[in-house]
Design a protein around this motif. Structure first.
Motif, PDB file in Angstrom:
ATOM      1  N   GLY A   1      95.148 115.218  37.475  1.00 41.86           N
ATOM      2  CA  GLY A   1      94.158 115.892  38.327  1.00 41.86           C
ATOM      3  C   GLY A   1      94.768 116.470  39.581  1.00 41.86           C
ATOM      4  O   GLY A   1      95.684 115.907  40.176  1.00 41.86           O
ATOM      5  N   SER A   2      94.275 117.644  39.986  1.00 41.36           N
ATOM      6  CA  SER A   2      94.705 118.354  41.190  1.00 41.36           C
ATOM      7  C   SER A   2      96.133 118.888  41.054  1.00 41.36           C
ATOM      8  O   SER A   2      96.724 119.307  42.045  1.00 41.36           O
ATOM      9  CB  SER A   2      94.590 117.461  42.432  1.00 41.36           C
ATOM     10  OG  SER A   2      94.348 118.268  43.561  1.00 41.36           O
ATOM     11  N   CYS A   3      96.680 118.890  39.855  1.00 40.96           N
ATOM     12  CA  CYS A   3      98.046 119.411  39.664  1.00 40.96           C
ATOM     13  C   CYS A   3      98.111 120.547  38.648  1.00 40.96           C
ATOM     14  O   CYS A   3      99.125 121.224  38.564  1.00 40.96           O
ATOM     15  CB  CYS A   3      98.985 118.290  39.242  1.00 40.96           C
ATOM     16  SG  CYS A   3      99.333 117.166  40.598  1.00 40.96           S
TER      17      CYS A   3
ATOM     18  N   TYR B   1      90.646 128.093  53.601  1.00 35.87           N
ATOM     19  CA  TYR B   1      90.300 127.685  52.236  1.00 35.87           C
ATOM     20  C   TYR B   1      91.542 127.130  51.550  1.00 35.87           C
ATOM     21  O   TYR B   1      92.522 127.843  51.360  1.00 35.87           O
ATOM     22  CB  TYR B   1      89.787 128.902  51.465  1.00 35.87           C
ATOM     23  CG  TYR B   1      89.183 128.639  50.102  1.00 35.87           C
ATOM     24  CD1 TYR B   1      87.796 128.595  49.947  1.00 35.87           C
ATOM     25  CD2 TYR B   1      89.974 128.482  48.969  1.00 35.87           C
ATOM     26  CE1 TYR B   1      87.220 128.391  48.699  1.00 35.87           C
ATOM     27  CE2 TYR B   1      89.406 128.272  47.721  1.00 35.87           C
ATOM     28  CZ  TYR B   1      88.032 128.226  47.590  1.00 35.87           C
ATOM     29  OH  TYR B   1      87.470 128.030  46.350  1.00 35.87           O
ATOM     30  N   ASP B   2      91.499 125.836  51.222  1.00 39.89           N
ATOM     31  CA  ASP B   2      92.580 125.250  50.423  1.00 39.89           C
ATOM     32  C   ASP B   2      92.333 125.663  48.979  1.00 39.89           C
ATOM     33  O   ASP B   2      91.471 125.115  48.298  1.00 39.89           O
ATOM     34  CB  ASP B   2      92.585 123.724  50.583  1.00 39.89           C
ATOM     35  CG  ASP B   2      93.696 123.051  49.781  1.00 39.89           C
ATOM     36  OD1 ASP B   2      94.135 123.631  48.761  1.00 39.89           O
ATOM     37  OD2 ASP B   2      94.114 121.950  50.157  1.00 39.89           O
ATOM     38  N   GLY B   3      93.101 126.657  48.530  1.00 38.16           N
ATOM     39  CA  GLY B   3      92.899 127.220  47.201  1.00 38.16           C
ATOM     40  C   GLY B   3      93.915 126.731  46.186  1.00 38.16           C
ATOM     41  O   GLY B   3      94.195 127.415  45.202  1.00 38.16           O
TER      42      GLY B   3
ATOM     43  N   LEU C   1     100.992 128.693  43.670  1.00 45.71           N
ATOM     44  CA  LEU C   1     101.444 129.445  42.489  1.00 45.71           C
ATOM     45  C   LEU C   1     102.020 128.473  41.475  1.00 45.71           C
ATOM     46  O   LEU C   1     101.967 128.717  40.270  1.00 45.71           O
ATOM     47  CB  LEU C   1     102.488 130.498  42.891  1.00 45.71           C
ATOM     48  CG  LEU C   1     102.026 131.556  43.900  1.00 45.71           C
ATOM     49  CD1 LEU C   1     103.079 132.638  44.044  1.00 45.71           C
ATOM     50  CD2 LEU C   1     100.680 132.156  43.529  1.00 45.71           C
ATOM     51  N   HIS C   2     102.565 127.342  41.972  1.00 47.23           N
ATOM     52  CA  HIS C   2     103.109 126.306  41.091  1.00 47.23           C
ATOM     53  C   HIS C   2     102.013 125.365  40.580  1.00 47.23           C
ATOM     54  O   HIS C   2     102.251 124.198  40.364  1.00 47.23           O
ATOM     55  CB  HIS C   2     104.196 125.522  41.819  1.00 47.23           C
ATOM     56  CG  HIS C   2     103.752 124.973  43.140  1.00 47.23           C
ATOM     57  ND1 HIS C   2     103.547 125.767  44.233  1.00 47.23           N
ATOM     58  CD2 HIS C   2     103.465 123.718  43.546  1.00 47.23           C
ATOM     59  CE1 HIS C   2     103.153 125.020  45.257  1.00 47.23           C
ATOM     60  NE2 HIS C   2     103.087 123.771  44.859  1.00 47.23           N
ATOM     61  N   LYS C   3     100.817 125.829  40.452  1.00 49.29           N
ATOM     62  CA  LYS C   3      99.781 125.110  39.710  1.00 49.29           C
ATOM     63  C   LYS C   3      99.083 126.141  38.852  1.00 49.29           C
ATOM     64  O   LYS C   3      99.211 126.162  37.648  1.00 49.29           O
ATOM     65  CB  LYS C   3      98.761 124.447  40.655  1.00 49.29           C
ATOM     66  CG  LYS C   3      99.289 123.227  41.357  1.00 49.29           C
ATOM     67  CD  LYS C   3      98.247 122.594  42.272  1.00 49.29           C
ATOM     68  CE  LYS C   3      98.866 121.407  43.003  1.00 49.29           C
ATOM     69  NZ  LYS C   3      97.986 120.878  44.062  1.00 49.29           N
ATOM     70  N   THR C   4      98.383 127.045  39.543  1.00 49.00           N
ATOM     71  CA  THR C   4      97.528 127.996  38.846  1.00 49.00           C
ATOM     72  C   THR C   4      98.308 129.108  38.156  1.00 49.00           C
ATOM     73  O   THR C   4      97.931 129.551  37.073  1.00 49.00           O
ATOM     74  CB  THR C   4      96.573 128.642  39.873  1.00 49.00           C
ATOM     75  OG1 THR C   4      96.045 127.612  40.702  1.00 49.00           O
ATOM     76  CG2 THR C   4      95.452 129.370  39.192  1.00 49.00           C
TER      77      THR C   4
ATOM     78  N   ALA D   1     105.531 125.440  49.402  1.00 47.22           N
ATOM     79  CA  ALA D   1     104.638 124.491  48.725  1.00 47.22           C
ATOM     80  C   ALA D   1     103.244 124.639  49.307  1.00 47.22           C
ATOM     81  O   ALA D   1     103.049 125.365  50.302  1.00 47.22           O
ATOM     82  CB  ALA D   1     105.138 123.064  48.922  1.00 47.22           C
ATOM     83  N   GLY D   2     102.286 123.938  48.704  1.00 42.97           N
ATOM     84  CA  GLY D   2     100.910 124.017  49.173  1.00 42.97           C
ATOM     85  C   GLY D   2     100.782 123.540  50.614  1.00 42.97           C
ATOM     86  O   GLY D   2     100.197 124.223  51.470  1.00 42.97           O
ATOM     87  N   ALA D   3     101.345 122.364  50.899  1.00 40.60           N
ATOM     88  CA  ALA D   3     101.223 121.808  52.245  1.00 40.60           C
ATOM     89  C   ALA D   3     101.891 122.733  53.272  1.00 40.60           C
ATOM     90  O   ALA D   3     101.397 122.893  54.387  1.00 40.60           O
ATOM     91  CB  ALA D   3     101.852 120.417  52.283  1.00 40.60           C
ATOM     92  N   HIS D   4     102.972 123.352  52.869  1.00 44.02           N
ATOM     93  CA  HIS D   4     103.681 124.292  53.736  1.00 44.02           C
ATOM     94  C   HIS D   4     102.811 125.541  53.986  1.00 44.02           C
ATOM     95  O   HIS D   4     102.792 126.098  55.083  1.00 44.02           O
ATOM     96  CB  HIS D   4     105.006 124.655  53.052  1.00 44.02           C
ATOM     97  CG  HIS D   4     106.000 125.323  53.943  1.00 44.02           C
ATOM     98  ND1 HIS D   4     107.125 125.921  53.448  1.00 44.02           N
ATOM     99  CD2 HIS D   4     106.049 125.509  55.270  1.00 44.02           C
ATOM    100  CE1 HIS D   4     107.816 126.435  54.451  1.00 44.02           C
ATOM    101  NE2 HIS D   4     107.189 126.192  55.561  1.00 44.02           N
TER     102      HIS D   4
HETATM  103  C1  PLP Z   1      98.430 120.060  45.292  1.00 44.56           C
HETATM  104  C2  PLP Z   1      97.503 120.299  46.399  1.00 44.56           C
HETATM  105  C3  PLP Z   1      97.977 120.514  47.710  1.00 44.56           C
HETATM  106  C4  PLP Z   1      99.425 120.366  48.122  1.00 44.56           C
HETATM  107  O1  PLP Z   1     100.300 121.185  47.424  1.00 44.56           O
HETATM  108  P1  PLP Z   1     101.877 120.846  47.417  1.00 44.56           P
HETATM  109  O2  PLP Z   1     102.509 122.014  46.777  1.00 44.56           O
HETATM  110  O3  PLP Z   1     102.016 119.583  46.624  1.00 44.56           O
HETATM  111  O4  PLP Z   1     102.312 120.654  48.838  1.00 44.56           O
HETATM  112  C5  PLP Z   1      97.058 120.816  48.691  1.00 44.56           C
HETATM  113  N1  PLP Z   1      95.744 120.869  48.416  1.00 44.56           N
HETATM  114  C6  PLP Z   1      95.255 120.635  47.180  1.00 44.56           C
HETATM  115  C7  PLP Z   1      93.780 120.710  46.931  1.00 44.56           C
HETATM  116  C8  PLP Z   1      96.107 120.332  46.131  1.00 44.56           C
HETATM  117  O5  PLP Z   1      95.621 120.088  44.914  1.00 44.56           O
END
Ligand code: PLP
Length: 477
Positions: free
Chosen positions: A69-71, A236-238, A262-265, A130-133
């Motif tokens: 989940g969330s990955c 918006y955390d997308g 981009l490394h998820k979706t 990364a997302g957090a970045h």
């Molecule tokens: C994965 C995720 C992040 C963080 O992304 P990273 O690339 O792991 O830093 C932030 N917000 C949500 C909702 C996520 O699912």
């Protein structure tokens, strides 16, 4: 399994180097090595077998179901890797003059334009790794916006409790104070609490949507209105755009800045700790603060530009360029309709699995979910003494990667399951049956579940010790 260093035998190596085709340069003595590097020496078949053995011990999407989940651990078409491997993309140097890398600049500009269309934004950067970045970068834009207006009173950012854990962390990293807003009984932001929290000290809001409960906040337009009325901006955390791409756009919901994973979706797998791209998009009111440099159209070609009030670089050069190249290929090959179908099937698959398991497991928030759903195994733990951890470990013996565990923190004994759109109905049924079988076993033989996994190279690890005292170096003795 032995390490390559342990398999090494002196002299057993086959150096195959390309012929020198440039003038030879002598390394200055102060930069030259004093001793040869300590590298393993192995014959080609032994190296090949070594890596095959390692590959057999991992679990990836190519091996089986991976509902983390969330990955968004979905299957990524191999053509995207092939395109990212084109020599024109890989055999370049970041310091090359612009006129020699026009194609690469065009790729960045076009990927940015497409992602702007998908998110409803006006500008896009690929610098964050990364997302957090990306969150950090996006909130810096909000900070620069208020600073440019001389508004120093806005020191707080509102973060709902269903946000991803990186959101409050980002708020502190950027020097703001996080204000927590609870969820209501339906798992959405409590609007009264939000109105009470918003005021002249509000710099903005960070919202994860769909939130970590797998729910789309039905009050989203009201939420962004409350923040804008208070003079704040909306982030918006997308990272989980897989649920909504091609269907709804953060820009249309009133958001000013968004990050994507981009490394998820978009076709680079998440979860392996590999290179990522937390692309950040913003509305035009924030574009002048974007990190420099930004690829742009200029004349008939392409060039790097520095936005006038840029917050500066957030990483060396241009981010993980090849992750962007895979995303661009993915978007072009499946097209707008393909993106929308992917999102719809991701949501359908999650709802199908949730319904199939609903008699045996408690969903934290029953009702329609988005691309993932959260189970609470609190009842099972109290009745049968079987925890979310025990169920997750038992899945390993059934050739599945476990779901995300003990997250979100607002759900007790949580398992967060994200099947993704790329799984067939047979795989979803196989997985749901495995969960149902484990549920039956929890009553008949809970001891067996507590002993799982039994089929893996190592059994249960001492996770606390591994986190507190990690061994990160090989001891040559
Ligand atoms: C994965 C995720 C992040 C963080 O992304 P990273 O690339 O792991 O830093 C932030 N917000 C949500 C909702 C996520 O699912």
């Amino acid at each position: 399994m032995k390490l390559s260093f342990e398999k090494s035998r002196p002299g057993r190596f086959f150096p195959v180097m390309p012929e020198l085709d440039v003038p030879e340069e002598k390394v200055p003595p102060e930069l030259a090595r004093a001793a040869l590097p300590r590298l393993p020496e192995m014959s080609p078949p032994d190296i090949s077998r070594h890596y095959s053995e390692l590959a057999r011990r991992t679990h990836g999407v190519n091996d089986g179901f991976y509902p983390l989940g969330s990955c968004t651990m979905k299957y990524n078409p191999k053509i995207n890797d092939e395109m990212a491997n084109l020599p024109g993309f890989t055999r370049i140097h970041p310091l090359q003059p612009e006129h020699t890398v026009q194609g690469c600049l065009e790729a960045m500009v076009r990927a940015g334009e497409m992602l702007c269309e998908i998110t409803g934004m006006d500008a896009m950067t690929f610098q964050p790794a990364a997302g957090a970045h990306g969150e950090f970068t996006g909130v810096l834009l909000i900070k620069a916006y208020h600073a440019s207006r001389g508004d120093g009173a806005r020191t707080k950012i509102i973060v709902p409790d269903s946000a991803h854990g990186t959101n409050p962390a980002t708020v502190s990293m950027t020097g703001f104070q996080a204000v927590n807003v609870p969820s209501d009984s339906s798992g959405c932001v409590d609007l009264d609490a939000l109105r009470a929290a918003a005021g002249p000290d509000t710099a903005g809001l960070m919202l994860t949507n769909p939130n970590t409960l797998g729910l789309f906040d039905r009050n989203i337009l009201e939420i962004t209105r409350v923040i804008h009325d208070a003079g704040g901006l909306c982030y918006y955390d997308g990272a989980n755009l897989n649920a909504i791409m091609g269907i709804a756009r953060p820009g249309d919901m009133g958001f000013d800045v968004v990050h994507l994973n981009l490394h998820k979706t978009f076709s680079t797998p998440h979860g392996g700790g590999g290179p990522g791209s937390g692309a950040v998009g913003c509305k035009s009111l924030l574009a002048e603060f974007m990190p420099a440099p930004l690829a742009a159209r200029r004349g008939g070609g392409y060039a790097f530009e520095s936005p006038p009030q840029s917050v500066g670089r957030v990483s060396a050069f241009y981010g993980n360029f090849l992750v962007m190249a895979r995303a661009l290929t993915y978007i072009i090959t499946i097209g707008g309709d393909g993106l929308r179908d992917a999102a719809r099937n991701a949501v359908l698959n999650a709802n199908y699995m949730m319904r199939r398991m609903s008699g045996a497991y408690d969903a934290a928030y029953p009702g329609t979910c988005m691309h993932e759903f959260v189970l609470s195994l609190d009842g099972l733990k109290r009745e049968a003494g079987v925890s979310a951890m025990d169920v997750a470990k038992s899945l390993l013996d059934r050739r599945m990667h476990p779901p995300t565990m003990y997250f979100p923190m607002i759900v007790k004994e949580a398992l967060m399951i994200e099947p993704t759109e790329t799984e067939s109905r047979e795989t979803l049924d196989y997985a749901a049956d495995a969960f149902l079988d484990i549920r039956l076993q929890a009553e008949r033989d809970p001891e067996a579940l507590r002993a799982a996994p039994v089929s893996t190279p190592v059994r249960r690890l001492d996770e606390v010790n591994a986190a507190r005292h990690p061994k990160l170096r090989y001891n040559f003795g």
